[in-house]
Each structure stands twice: as C-alpha cells, then as structure tokens.
Design an enzyme around this catalytic site. Structure first.
Site, short mmCIF file in Angstrom:
data_model
loop_
_atom_site.label_atom_id
_atom_site.label_comp_id
_atom_site.label_asym_id
_atom_site.label_seq_id
_atom_site.Cartn_x
_atom_site.Cartn_y
_atom_site.Cartn_z
N SER A 137 25.36 -23.92 3.82
CA SER A 137 24.17 -23.22 4.31
C SER A 137 23.56 -22.47 3.14
O SER A 137 24.26 -22.19 2.15
CB SER A 137 24.59 -22.21 5.39
N TYR A 150 29.91 -15.73 9.49
CA TYR A 150 29.22 -16.97 9.08
C TYR A 150 29.06 -17.00 7.56
O TYR A 150 29.41 -17.99 6.90
CB TYR A 150 27.86 -17.04 9.77
P1 NAD Z 1 24.17 -27.46 16.61
O1 NAD Z 1 24.59 -26.30 17.44
O2 NAD Z 1 22.94 -28.20 16.93
O3 NAD Z 1 25.38 -28.52 16.51
C1 NAD Z 1 26.70 -28.10 16.36
C2 NAD Z 1 27.60 -29.28 16.58
O4 NAD Z 1 28.96 -28.85 16.44
C3 NAD Z 1 27.49 -29.87 17.99
O5 NAD Z 1 27.66 -31.26 17.93
C4 NAD Z 1 28.65 -29.22 18.72
O6 NAD Z 1 29.10 -29.93 19.86
C5 NAD Z 1 29.68 -29.20 17.61
N1 NAD Z 1 30.74 -28.24 17.83
C6 NAD Z 1 30.63 -26.93 18.15
N2 NAD Z 1 31.83 -26.38 18.29
C7 NAD Z 1 32.74 -27.36 18.04
C8 NAD Z 1 34.15 -27.42 18.05
N3 NAD Z 1 34.88 -26.34 18.33
N4 NAD Z 1 34.75 -28.60 17.78
C9 NAD Z 1 34.01 -29.72 17.52
N5 NAD Z 1 32.66 -29.71 17.49
C10 NAD Z 1 32.04 -28.55 17.76
O7 NAD Z 1 24.13 -26.86 15.13
P2 NAD Z 1 23.36 -27.32 13.80
O8 NAD Z 1 22.28 -26.35 13.58
O9 NAD Z 1 23.08 -28.75 13.79
O10 NAD Z 1 24.48 -26.96 12.72
C11 NAD Z 1 25.29 -27.93 12.12
C12 NAD Z 1 25.84 -27.34 10.84
O11 NAD Z 1 24.77 -26.98 9.97
C13 NAD Z 1 26.68 -26.07 11.02
O12 NAD Z 1 27.78 -26.09 10.13
C14 NAD Z 1 25.72 -24.98 10.63
O13 NAD Z 1 26.37 -23.83 10.17
C15 NAD Z 1 24.95 -25.66 9.52
N6 NAD Z 1 23.64 -25.07 9.23
C16 NAD Z 1 22.68 -25.02 10.20
C17 NAD Z 1 21.46 -24.46 9.88
C18 NAD Z 1 20.35 -24.38 10.87
O14 NAD Z 1 19.35 -23.73 10.57
N7 NAD Z 1 20.43 -25.00 12.04
C19 NAD Z 1 21.24 -23.95 8.60
C20 NAD Z 1 22.24 -24.03 7.65
C21 NAD Z 1 23.44 -24.59 7.98
#
Ligand code: NAD
Length: 255
Positions: A137, A150
């Site tokens: 991130s 986080y």
């Molecule tokens: P999201 O909530 O859309 O997806 C999260 C995914 O993780 C889902 O498929 C969910 O079912 C799965 N998940 C959650 N808990 C779990 C568990 N205990 N075991 C297995 N799977 C699990 O989130 P996203 O925004 O797509 O985020 C994905 C990654 O990107 C994360 O690591 C997040 O920190 C990172 N990220 C997101 C952003 C953003 O702005 N959305 C920015 C930087 C980094």
C-alpha cells in the site's frame, strides 16, 4: 499489457481475489493464460460464477488461521505465481484501537504473507522460476493517522519482501510489492464511516479532503490498473526486477 498466453503453463494463487484488487489481478493473470486459484470469502453462487468466467478454482481458507493456510497450500499444490493480496483495515485512534482488530490485521496483512510464502518457495526454487507479488500500500511507505495496525503491517510487508528478494535472488524467483494509493473497492468504502467519526467529517469531505487529497491526480486508482501491473511483473522481461516496491498511487508518495 502482457501478450496473450504468455503465462500459459503457470499456476497462480491470488489471495483475497473474490473482490476488488485481487479479483482484477486474477482476471489479468487469467487473461495472460495463467491457471488461477482464487481465495477469499463471498457468496457461493457468485464465486462459482467467477470460477466459470476465469476457468479458475477457489479455496476459501481463512488466512487468519495458520492451519487453514497450511491446508490450502497442500490442497492446491505447487504454484509458480503467488500474489499475497488479502487484507483488511480498521480506523481508530491508537488508544481505542480494539486489541482483537490489531491481532486480526497483523495475522491477515502480515503473517499470512509469511506463511503462504514459506510454503510456496520450495517449489519455485526447485523449478528455477517464480513470482511473488505482495499487495502492500502507499501506507507501506508513508502513514496516515488512525491506521496504526494497517500501516505497521504494510511497512512490515515491504521489509519482508525485500528480505525474501535477497534470499531468492539467485534462484529465478522474484519478490516485489505493489503499493496502490486509494482504489475504490469495498475495503475503502468500508472505512468511510469510521473516518467520518474519527475526524468529524461528512462522507463528501472524507472522499475529497482525506482520500483524494492524497493523490495529485485526484483520481481513484482502478483495480484493473493494479491487475495490469501485477501481470507485467510476471513477464520474463521482469526477471531482474526484485525487492522493489512499485507505487501506483497517482503521485501520492512522490510528494
Ligand atoms: P476488498 O475488501 O475488496 O477485498 C479483500 C479480499 O480479501 C476479499 O476477497 C476478501 O474476501 C478477502 N479476505 C478478507 N479477509 C480474509 C481472510 N481472513 N482470509 C482470506 N481472504 C480474506 O479489498 P481491496 O481494496 O481489494 O484490498 C486488497 C488488498 O489491497 C489489501 O491487502 C489492501 O490492504 C490493499 N490495498 C487496498 C487499497 C485500496 O484503496 N482499496 C489501497 C492500498 C492497498
């Protein structure tokens, strides 16, 4: 974009790929010919539909549990591409941060990355080829208040990735982080109410003055853009790119 079929014959596990960024990464790797294993929670019928669409399989292991990760890695068999993407967020001042949320975030965002990696690496080393991509991130490089667990987990993922990149440097296996800024996914939507409460702001103010204010482009990153970067890192031409932390954040961390 990667050439069609350039990942033919490669097996990829993308954790947290039933939603958001992980799903876009799974789609990009699948489009390049990889056989994809999905992981994550969600509605069974929707996941079955995704599997059909991508010709993928799904393993619903809860990555907060070491035993479930070990069972999943055994069940799915060797992978050539490992994308550690599953993650969660909680927004709260440190003195009120629920201890169980801290433990859950460290377990999912950090410890699961260690466990899948340690179990995937022997096959990659044996094959002399592998790609490990960790969704970190912008918060692996910089911090925002009220996200202590986080930010700590994502900074640690960056350190972990650099370490394994060095350990694997001569083996044909690369390890890199992708560090998105704000991507409009359920994870971001879910933190808006807590951010409104923690900062005393309206929904509009959170979106424009907290989230998009960080990104000089003033645009949310699209999940498909992250998917394209992940697929690019899997190409042969990226074999000498390892231990890097790729920003895809509209210029946020350039400031
Ligand atoms: P999201 O909530 O859309 O997806 C999260 C995914 O993780 C889902 O498929 C969910 O079912 C799965 N998940 C959650 N808990 C779990 C568990 N205990 N075991 C297995 N799977 C699990 O989130 P996203 O925004 O797509 O985020 C994905 C990654 O990107 C994360 O690591 C997040 O920190 C990172 N990220 C997101 C952003 C953003 O702005 N959305 C920015 C930087 C980094």
């Amino acid at each position: 974009m990667l050439k069609e079929n350039s990942l033919l014959g490669k097996r990829a596990l993308v954790t947290g790929s039933t939603s958001g960024i992980g799903l876009a990464v799974a789609r990009a790797l699948g489009a390049a010919g990889a056989e994809v294993v999905l992981n994550g929670f969600g509605d069974e019928a929707e996941i079955a539909q995704l599997c059909d669409e991508l010709g993928a399989t799904h393993n619903g292991a809860n990555l907060m549990e070491v035993g479930a990760i070990e069972a999943m890695m055994g069940d799915i068999g060797p992978v050539d591409i490992l994308v550690n993407n599953a993650g969660m967020q909680h927004v709260s001042p440190v003195e009120d941060f629920p201890v169980e949320k801290w433990d859950a975030i460290i377990a999912l965002n950090l410890s699961a990355v260690f466990h899948t990696t340690r179990l995937a690496v022997p096959h990659m080393k044996e094959k002399g080829w592998g790609r490990i991509i960790n969704t970190a991130s912008a918060h692996s490089k910089t911090a925002s208040p009220f996200k202590s667990a986080y930010n700590a987990s994502k900074h640690a993922v960056d350190g972990f990735t650099k370490t394994i990149a060095l350990e694997l440097a001569e083996s044909g296996v690369t390890a890199n982080c992708i560090s998105p800024g704000y991507v409009w996914t359920p994870l971001i939507e879910g933190q808006i109410p807590d951010t409104m409460a923690a900062r005393g702001l309206s929904r509009e103010e959170v979106i424009n003055d907290v989230l998009l204010a960080k990104q000089p482009t003033k645009k949310f990153v699209q999940p498909e853009e992250v998917g394209a970067l992940a697929a690019f890192l899997c190409s042969e031409e990226m074999g000498n790119v390892t231990g890097a932390n790729w920003s895809i954040d509209g210029g946020w961390t350039a400031e």
